[in-house]
Design an enzyme around this catalytic site. Structure first.
Site, PDB file in Angstrom:
ATOM      1  N   ASP A  82      48.858  32.291  55.012  1.00  0.00           N
ATOM      2  CA  ASP A  82      48.937  32.604  56.443  1.00  0.00           C
ATOM      3  C   ASP A  82      47.952  31.788  57.287  1.00  0.00           C
ATOM      4  O   ASP A  82      48.090  31.721  58.505  1.00  0.00           O
ATOM      5  CB  ASP A  82      48.674  34.098  56.675  1.00  0.00           C
ATOM      6  CG  ASP A  82      49.700  34.975  55.983  1.00  0.00           C
ATOM      7  OD1 ASP A  82      50.767  34.454  55.613  1.00  0.00           O
ATOM      8  OD2 ASP A  82      49.438  36.178  55.817  1.00  0.00           O
TER       9      ASP A  82
ATOM     10  N   GLN B 238      58.600  29.543  49.444  1.00  0.00           N
ATOM     11  CA  GLN B 238      57.668  28.721  50.209  1.00  0.00           C
ATOM     12  C   GLN B 238      56.246  28.804  49.675  1.00  0.00           C
ATOM     13  O   GLN B 238      55.493  27.847  49.731  1.00  0.00           O
ATOM     14  CB  GLN B 238      57.701  29.084  51.699  1.00  0.00           C
ATOM     15  CG  GLN B 238      57.154  30.454  52.034  1.00  0.00           C
ATOM     16  CD  GLN B 238      57.623  30.974  53.372  1.00  0.00           C
ATOM     17  OE1 GLN B 238      57.146  30.561  54.420  1.00  0.00           O
ATOM     18  NE2 GLN B 238      58.583  31.884  53.364  1.00  0.00           N
ATOM     19  N   ARG B 239      55.832  29.975  49.174  1.00  0.00           N
ATOM     20  CA  ARG B 239      54.436  30.063  48.740  1.00  0.00           C
ATOM     21  C   ARG B 239      54.266  29.779  47.246  1.00  0.00           C
ATOM     22  O   ARG B 239      53.161  29.841  46.727  1.00  0.00           O
ATOM     23  CB  ARG B 239      53.805  31.391  49.161  1.00  0.00           C
ATOM     24  CG  ARG B 239      54.381  32.621  48.558  1.00  0.00           C
ATOM     25  CD  ARG B 239      53.666  33.885  49.080  1.00  0.00           C
ATOM     26  NE  ARG B 239      53.712  34.905  48.069  1.00  0.00           N
ATOM     27  CZ  ARG B 239      53.566  36.194  48.276  1.00  0.00           C
ATOM     28  NH1 ARG B 239      53.326  36.624  49.507  1.00  0.00           N
ATOM     29  NH2 ARG B 239      53.611  37.056  47.293  1.00  0.00           N
TER      30      ARG B 239
ATOM     31  N   GLY C 279      53.852  34.204  57.341  1.00  0.00           N
ATOM     32  CA  GLY C 279      52.680  33.977  58.183  1.00  0.00           C
ATOM     33  C   GLY C 279      52.151  35.229  58.831  1.00  0.00           C
ATOM     34  O   GLY C 279      51.145  35.192  59.538  1.00  0.00           O
ATOM     35  N   ARG C 280      52.870  36.310  58.654  1.00  0.00           N
ATOM     36  CA  ARG C 280      52.497  37.593  59.223  1.00  0.00           C
ATOM     37  C   ARG C 280      52.277  37.500  60.730  1.00  0.00           C
ATOM     38  O   ARG C 280      53.165  37.096  61.423  1.00  0.00           O
ATOM     39  CB  ARG C 280      51.260  38.138  58.504  1.00  0.00           C
ATOM     40  CG  ARG C 280      51.486  39.575  58.045  1.00  0.00           C
ATOM     41  CD  ARG C 280      50.233  40.266  57.754  1.00  0.00           C
ATOM     42  NE  ARG C 280      49.760  40.114  56.388  1.00  0.00           N
ATOM     43  CZ  ARG C 280      50.238  40.758  55.320  1.00  0.00           C
ATOM     44  NH1 ARG C 280      51.249  41.578  55.438  1.00  0.00           N
ATOM     45  NH2 ARG C 280      49.693  40.585  54.144  1.00  0.00           N
TER      46      ARG C 280
ATOM     47  N   ASN D 135      42.018  38.057  54.291  1.00  0.00           N
ATOM     48  CA  ASN D 135      41.046  38.839  55.066  1.00  0.00           C
ATOM     49  C   ASN D 135      40.848  40.258  54.537  1.00  0.00           C
ATOM     50  O   ASN D 135      39.748  40.791  54.574  1.00  0.00           O
ATOM     51  CB  ASN D 135      41.372  38.853  56.563  1.00  0.00           C
ATOM     52  CG  ASN D 135      42.835  38.660  56.845  1.00  0.00           C
ATOM     53  OD1 ASN D 135      43.671  39.041  56.028  1.00  0.00           O
ATOM     54  ND2 ASN D 135      43.162  38.086  57.982  1.00  0.00           N
TER      55      ASN D 135
HETATM   56  O1  F6P Z   1      49.789  37.329  53.284  1.00  0.00           O
HETATM   57  C1  F6P Z   1      50.593  36.375  52.690  1.00  0.00           C
HETATM   58  C2  F6P Z   1      52.037  36.737  52.799  1.00  0.00           C
HETATM   59  O2  F6P Z   1      52.760  35.768  52.099  1.00  0.00           O
HETATM   60  C3  F6P Z   1      52.578  36.941  54.209  1.00  0.00           C
HETATM   61  O3  F6P Z   1      52.909  35.735  54.840  1.00  0.00           O
HETATM   62  C4  F6P Z   1      53.753  37.823  53.949  1.00  0.00           C
HETATM   63  O4  F6P Z   1      54.137  38.563  55.099  1.00  0.00           O
HETATM   64  C5  F6P Z   1      53.215  38.727  52.891  1.00  0.00           C
HETATM   65  O5  F6P Z   1      52.269  37.990  52.176  1.00  0.00           O
HETATM   66  C6  F6P Z   1      54.224  39.277  51.922  1.00  0.00           C
HETATM   67  O6  F6P Z   1      53.542  40.134  51.073  1.00  0.00           O
HETATM   68  P1  F6P Z   1      54.127  40.759  49.751  1.00  0.00           P
HETATM   69  O7  F6P Z   1      54.319  39.654  48.755  1.00  0.00           O
HETATM   70  O8  F6P Z   1      53.093  41.770  49.312  1.00  0.00           O
HETATM   71  O9  F6P Z   1      55.411  41.433  50.161  1.00  0.00           O
END
Ligand code: F6P
Length: 423
Positions: A147, A302-303, A194-195, A117
Site C-alpha cells: 500500500d 499483483q502482490r 492500496g486500501r 502500520n
Molecule cells: O494491506 C495490503 C493489502 O494488500 C491491501 O492493499 C488490501 O486491501 C489488503 O491487504 C487485503 O488484505 P487480506 O489479504 O487480508 O484480505
C-alpha cells in the site's frame, strides 16, 4: 570492527505480518543471512505474532544457505503471516505475559516484526514490554506493505514491485483494447489494491504520458467519486482516442465517504475488506454509455507477482532486513529502518532508524501535489517520485518445467517447552 556475540547471548525471533508481498521474503533473507553472519541464531514465528503466542516457532538453522538465499526471489510469506491485533497491555495482560513466557523459554532477546502500520503498532507495544515486565527484549519494526502508506519512510518495500506490475499490466492491456476497439471492446477497467491510499493506482500512470496515452483515467481514494465527471471523461476519451483505460483503486469512496465496493467482511483491525469496484464501474459505463467493456481484478496476483518485481524494491527489501538485525544487535529498541531518498535523478537512497512511535497507526496518503488538477491522473512530481521505484528487473530463475524455481523452506518446528495457549 563488529564483535560477534557468543551463542549463549540469545536468539532473534523474526515474524511476518499483514498482507504479504512479492519481496517480503527478500527481507527474511536479509534478516537470516545478517544474523547468521553475526553468529546469532534465528527462530521464525509461524503465522506472525500468533506463532509467538502459540509457541509455534521455526528453527531457520535447519534450512540451508542456498534455501535462505532463494528466499530473495520467492514471493508470499515463507513463514506464514497473520492479521491479529494485540490489545493494550492493560486490556490483555495474559497475552503479553504469554509472549514474555515464550521469549524467556527460548531465550529470545531480539524480536523483528515485519509488517505495515498495524504491525508497527504491535512492534511498538512489544518494545515496551521489556520495561513493563522485567525482561530484556529489543523489538524492531521492519517495513513492508504494497500500500506504500507507512509514515516517514520514503517508500515501502513491496510497493515498487506492485507498482511495476501495475504499470506493466496497464500498458499491456491497453495495447489489447486498442487493437479491439474498432469493432469490440471500448473500455478496459483495472482495479488495484492500496486500501485508503492511491499509491498503487498512481503507479499505473507510469504506463504512459500525455492526454491520449493510457491510463486515461485513474480513480484515487483520496478524491470522492464523481459519477458525472467520470462518465463524461470516459465518453470524451472514447470519442477522441477510440478507447479508454481506467485504473481504479479499491478504496474509492462516494461523496458520503462510503466505499463503492466493500466485500462485507472486516479484519482484526476493523478494516473493511475491499474489492469488486471494477465490475461496478463497468456496469455503470455499459448502462449509461453503452460501451462494451472488460475489467480485471488482479487481487493477489499483483502482490505476489515476483516474476515482474522491481530491482530497486528487491534490494530495498533485503536492505531493511539487514539493517533491522544490525539495529537490534547494536542495542536499539522501538525503531524501524526507513528508506530515505537522497536524490531523484540519479536515484539514491539510504536507510536510517526512526522511532516506531512516529509510524505506528499512521497512514500516508498521496499528497495533493501528486494528483492532477482534474483528479484523473498523476502530476510530474508524482512521476518523479514513482519512476525510480519500478526501475530494474530482479529476474527469477526458471526450472526445466518452465516455472519459476521458488523455494519452500523445511520450516522445522522448535520443540515446545510450555503448556498450550489459545490467543
Ligand atoms: O494491506 C495490503 C493489502 O494488500 C491491501 O492493499 C488490501 O486491501 C489488503 O491487504 C487485503 O488484505 P487480506 O489479504 O487480508 O484480505
Amino acid at each position: 570492527m563488529r564483535t560477534v556475540p557468543p551463542r549463549s547471548a540469545g536468539r532473534l525471533l523474526y515474524a511476518q505480518s499483514g498482507g504479504v508481498t512479492a519481496v517480503i521474503n527478500a527481507t527474511a533473507a536479509g534478516v537470516i543471512e545478517t544474523a547468521r553472519a553475526r553468529g546469532v541464531p534465528v527462530y521464525a514465528a509461524r503465522n506472525g505474532i500468533l506463532g509467538a503466542l502459540r509457541e509455534d516457532l521455526i528453527d531457520t538453522s535447519k534450512d540451508s544457505r542456498a534455501a535462505i538465499a532463494a528466499l530473495r526471489h520467492t514471493p508470499g510469506g515463507a513463514f506464514g503471516s497473520c492479521r491479529y491485533k494485540l490489545k493494550s497491555l492493560e486490556a490483555n495482560q495474559a497475552e503479553y505475559a504469554r509472549l514474555i513466557e515464550v521469549f524467556r523459554a527460548h531465550d529470545i532477546r531480539w524480536f523483528l516484526y515485519n509488517g505495515g502500520n498495524d504491525s508497527a503498532d504491535t512492534a511498538l507495544k512489544i518494545s515496551r514490554l521489556g520495561k513493563a515486565m522485567g525482561y530484556d527484549i529489543r523489538c524492531i519494526g521492519v517495513p513492508k506493505t504494497v500500500d506504500n502508506d507507512l509514515a516517514v519512510t520514503d517508500c515501502c518495500p513491496g510497493f515498487g514491485s506492485v507498482a511495476k506490475y501495475t504499470a506493466i499490466s496497464t500498458l499491456e492491456a491497453s495495447l489489447d483494447v486498442a487493437s479491439m476497439a474498432d469493432t469490440s471492446t471500448k473500455v478496459f477497467i483495472l482495479e488495484v489494491m492500496g486500501r485508503h491510499a492511491g499509491w498503487i493506482a498512481a503507479a499505473a500512470g507510469l504506463a504512459g504520458d500525455g492526454a491520449d496515452a493510457p491510463p486515461h483515467i485513474i480513480l484515487f481514494p483520496e478524491n470522492a467519486f464523481d459519477e458525472v465527471a467520470f462518465l463524461a471523461k470516459v465518453k470524451a476519451t472514447v470519442e477522441r482516442v477510440g478507447w479508454c483505460t481506467v485504473v481504479a483503486s479499491e478504496g474509492v469512496r462516494n461523496s458520503a465517504g462510503q466505499f463503492l465496493a466493500e466485500a462485507g467482511t472486516r479484519d482484526a483491525f476493523g478494516h473493511a475488506q475491499l474489492g469488486g469496484l471494477a465490475p461496478v464501474l463497468a456496469a455503470l459505463v455499459k448502462e449509461k454509455l453503452g460501451y462494451k467493456y472488460h475489467w480485471a481484478l488482479p487481487d493477489y496476483l499483483q502482490r505476489s507477482a515476483r516474476h515482474a518485481a522491481s530491482k530497486v524494491d528487491a534490494e530495498q527489501a533485503y536492505a531493511v532486513g539487514k539493517a533491522a538485525v544490525d539495529y537490534a544487535l547494536d542495542g536499539m529498541n522501538a525503531v524501524m529502518p526507513v528508506i530515505v531518498r537522497t536524490s531523484d535523478a540519479p536515484y539514491r537512497w539510504k536507510i536510517l532508524p526512526t522511532p516506531l512511535a512516529r509510524i505506528a497507526n499512521r497512514e500516508k496518503k498521496m499528497p495533493r501535489g501528486f494528483i492532477r488538477r482534474d483528479g484523473f491522473g498523476i502530476t510530474a512530481a508524482a512521476r518523479r517520485y514513482l519512476a525510480p521505484l519500478i526501475r530494474g528487473e530482479a529476474p527469477v530463475p526458471y526450472g526445466k518445467d518452465g516455472l519459476p524455481a521458488y523455494v519452500r523452506l523445511k520450516n522445522v518446528a522448535v520443540t515446545r517447552k510450555l503448556e498450550p495457549f489459545a490467543p
